[in-house]
Enzyme design. Sequence first.
Site, PDB file in Angstrom:
ATOM      1  N   GLY A  34       0.795  -1.234   0.000  1.00  0.00           N
ATOM      2  CA  GLY A  34       0.000   0.000   0.000  1.00  0.00           C
ATOM      3  C   GLY A  34       0.821   1.274   0.000  1.00  0.00           C
ATOM      4  O   GLY A  34       0.284   2.360  -0.229  1.00  0.00           O
ATOM      5  N   GLU A  35       2.129   1.154   0.264  1.00  0.00           N
ATOM      6  CA  GLU A  35       2.963   2.369   0.244  1.00  0.00           C
ATOM      7  C   GLU A  35       3.047   2.920  -1.171  1.00  0.00           C
ATOM      8  O   GLU A  35       2.839   2.198  -2.151  1.00  0.00           O
ATOM      9  CB  GLU A  35       4.366   2.051   0.755  1.00  0.00           C
ATOM     10  CG  GLU A  35       4.409   1.803   2.256  1.00  0.00           C
ATOM     11  CD  GLU A  35       5.808   1.514   2.764  1.00  0.00           C
ATOM     12  OE1 GLU A  35       6.777   1.655   1.986  1.00  0.00           O
ATOM     13  OE2 GLU A  35       5.931   1.129   3.937  1.00  0.00           O
ATOM     14  N   ARG A  90     -14.358  21.330   7.517  1.00  0.00           N
ATOM     15  CA  ARG A  90     -15.593  21.424   8.313  1.00  0.00           C
ATOM     16  C   ARG A  90     -15.375  21.081   9.786  1.00  0.00           C
ATOM     17  O   ARG A  90     -16.142  21.462  10.635  1.00  0.00           O
ATOM     18  CB  ARG A  90     -16.685  20.544   7.675  1.00  0.00           C
ATOM     19  CG  ARG A  90     -17.252  21.168   6.405  1.00  0.00           C
ATOM     20  CD  ARG A  90     -18.071  20.197   5.584  1.00  0.00           C
ATOM     21  NE  ARG A  90     -17.234  19.188   4.951  1.00  0.00           N
ATOM     22  CZ  ARG A  90     -17.691  18.234   4.159  1.00  0.00           C
ATOM     23  NH1 ARG A  90     -18.973  18.146   3.898  1.00  0.00           N
ATOM     24  NH2 ARG A  90     -16.864  17.359   3.608  1.00  0.00           N
ATOM     25  N   GLN A  91     -14.305  20.348  10.090  1.00  0.00           N
ATOM     26  CA  GLN A  91     -13.981  20.054  11.500  1.00  0.00           C
ATOM     27  C   GLN A  91     -13.113  21.209  11.992  1.00  0.00           C
ATOM     28  O   GLN A  91     -11.879  21.117  12.046  1.00  0.00           O
ATOM     29  CB  GLN A  91     -13.246  18.701  11.591  1.00  0.00           C
ATOM     30  CG  GLN A  91     -12.889  18.272  13.004  1.00  0.00           C
ATOM     31  CD  GLN A  91     -14.084  17.764  13.819  1.00  0.00           C
ATOM     32  OE1 GLN A  91     -15.053  17.271  13.269  1.00  0.00           O
ATOM     33  NE2 GLN A  91     -14.018  17.916  15.135  1.00  0.00           N
ATOM     34  N   HIS A 125     -16.328  28.413   8.050  1.00  0.00           N
ATOM     35  CA  HIS A 125     -17.584  28.689   8.734  1.00  0.00           C
ATOM     36  C   HIS A 125     -17.366  29.615   9.928  1.00  0.00           C
ATOM     37  O   HIS A 125     -17.899  30.694   9.999  1.00  0.00           O
ATOM     38  CB  HIS A 125     -18.227  27.353   9.159  1.00  0.00           C
ATOM     39  CG  HIS A 125     -19.513  27.515   9.891  1.00  0.00           C
ATOM     40  ND1 HIS A 125     -20.125  26.493  10.571  1.00  0.00           N
ATOM     41  CD2 HIS A 125     -20.307  28.586  10.060  1.00  0.00           C
ATOM     42  CE1 HIS A 125     -21.233  26.942  11.116  1.00  0.00           C
ATOM     43  NE2 HIS A 125     -21.370  28.196  10.823  1.00  0.00           N
ATOM     44  N   ASP A 168     -28.636  25.943   3.603  1.00  0.00           N
ATOM     45  CA  ASP A 168     -28.427  26.284   5.021  1.00  0.00           C
ATOM     46  C   ASP A 168     -27.933  27.727   5.123  1.00  0.00           C
ATOM     47  O   ASP A 168     -27.652  28.367   4.092  1.00  0.00           O
ATOM     48  CB  ASP A 168     -27.462  25.298   5.704  1.00  0.00           C
ATOM     49  CG  ASP A 168     -26.137  25.174   4.964  1.00  0.00           C
ATOM     50  OD1 ASP A 168     -25.716  26.150   4.324  1.00  0.00           O
ATOM     51  OD2 ASP A 168     -25.515  24.094   5.035  1.00  0.00           O
ATOM     52  N   LYS A 191     -30.731  24.732   8.509  1.00  0.00           N
ATOM     53  CA  LYS A 191     -30.413  23.297   8.568  1.00  0.00           C
ATOM     54  C   LYS A 191     -30.055  22.908   9.994  1.00  0.00           C
ATOM     55  O   LYS A 191     -29.319  23.626  10.676  1.00  0.00           O
ATOM     56  CB  LYS A 191     -29.237  22.988   7.638  1.00  0.00           C
ATOM     57  CG  LYS A 191     -28.791  21.531   7.675  1.00  0.00           C
ATOM     58  CD  LYS A 191     -27.834  21.211   6.528  1.00  0.00           C
ATOM     59  CE  LYS A 191     -26.417  21.617   6.821  1.00  0.00           C
ATOM     60  NZ  LYS A 191     -25.495  21.257   5.734  1.00  0.00           N
ATOM     61  N   ASP A 217     -24.775  25.512  -3.353  1.00  0.00           N
ATOM     62  CA  ASP A 217     -23.996  25.263  -2.134  1.00  0.00           C
ATOM     63  C   ASP A 217     -22.522  25.116  -2.501  1.00  0.00           C
ATOM     64  O   ASP A 217     -22.173  24.946  -3.667  1.00  0.00           O
ATOM     65  CB  ASP A 217     -24.509  23.996  -1.435  1.00  0.00           C
ATOM     66  CG  ASP A 217     -24.249  24.024   0.083  1.00  0.00           C
ATOM     67  OD1 ASP A 217     -23.626  24.978   0.570  1.00  0.00           O
ATOM     68  OD2 ASP A 217     -24.668  23.074   0.769  1.00  0.00           O
TER      69      ASP A 217
HETATM   70  C1  R5P Z   1     -21.906  22.264   5.116  1.00  0.00           C
HETATM   71  O1  R5P Z   1     -22.471  23.098   5.750  1.00  0.00           O
HETATM   72  C2  R5P Z   1     -21.759  22.335   3.624  1.00  0.00           C
HETATM   73  O2  R5P Z   1     -22.005  23.610   3.138  1.00  0.00           O
HETATM   74  C3  R5P Z   1     -22.666  21.345   2.927  1.00  0.00           C
HETATM   75  O3  R5P Z   1     -24.010  21.767   3.023  1.00  0.00           O
HETATM   76  C4  R5P Z   1     -22.530  19.965   3.511  1.00  0.00           C
HETATM   77  O4  R5P Z   1     -21.186  19.656   3.727  1.00  0.00           O
HETATM   78  C5  R5P Z   1     -23.147  18.943   2.594  1.00  0.00           C
HETATM   79  O5  R5P Z   1     -22.967  17.689   3.131  1.00  0.00           O
HETATM   80  P1  R5P Z   1     -23.913  16.504   2.715  1.00  0.00           P
HETATM   81  O6  R5P Z   1     -23.987  16.483   1.219  1.00  0.00           O
HETATM   82  O7  R5P Z   1     -23.238  15.273   3.271  1.00  0.00           O
HETATM   83  O8  R5P Z   1     -25.243  16.749   3.354  1.00  0.00           O
END
Ligand code: R5P
Length: 293
Positions: A34-35, A90-91, A125, A168, A191, A217
């Site tokens: 796997g390397e 996102r984290q 975010h 969202d 959301k 989005d």
């Molecule tokens: C998060 O807020 C992003 O803007 C997307 O709405 C989100 O990552 C989408 O993720 P999923 O398609 O898994 O719902």
Amino acid sequence: MLLAFADERSLAEKLARELGCKLAFVAEHRFPDGELKLTLPSPLPDSVVVLRGLHQPNERLVQLLLTAKTARRLGAKRLALAAPYLAYMRQDIEFQPGEAISQRIVVGFLGELFERVVTIDPHLHRIASLDEVMPGSKGIALTAAPLLGQWISAQWSGSARPLLVGPDEEALQWVQAAGEVTGLEGFVCRKTRHGDRDVEVELPSVDITGREVVLIDDVASTGHTLVQAAQALRARGVAAIDVAVVHALFGGDALDRLAAAGVRHVWSTDAVPHSSNVVTVAPMLARAIADVL
Ligand code: R5P
């Protein structure tokens, strides 16, 4: 020189054309355990741009570690990374005690390897700019929302105009950016995320009966956010629903579930290679790279 990987050939060729520079590819060999063994062209010029999107990021981060360190040894003095999609954004906080704050770690790691990192619509975010996690103005964040807006607008003729809807509250920036260049109006939903595949999307109380709607989005991953938004829109009696995203990750059967939810077209940029790509980010990316180098 633009240095790329074979699975991103299409964007690499467009980008090299826009930059007017030589394009070369990193050769990859996978050992039975796997390397990876990577081979770069040698010697390298002073300025090298590495193109590597970070969708399916884990192995790609190792590729970048090996590529950047080897490029330096082979003569590159200025190294820039063009990562159209930046993963692990996102984290961005410790949601539960003990969790790694992946955004800071990954962006910091890239900032140590490259003088500049150019990316598109990173998911910022809770921070205002990449500078907060990659100090020294190393990170350049572009947005492709105006390009998507222009594409969307061009699909309608005459007086018919679609409504832009962000699934969202964070999507307000993309609704606004696409709206500014096209005059298209829009709004965002609210959301609530309960888990990776468990989200609720609530529409504001506006009359949208009979309207054609485009959900816009930054990224679609499992597609659940868009599916829930599409279902809510259908329940309100819209005439048509299309989807436009910058980063088309679309794992598993996401596209089938979107079709089942009544989505007509799925459009995306080529920041992530996908069958839905209709808009290229190459000229925008090339302009930013030319500026920083
Ligand atoms: C998060 O807020 C992003 O803007 C997307 O709405 C989100 O990552 C989408 O993720 P999923 O398609 O898994 O719902």
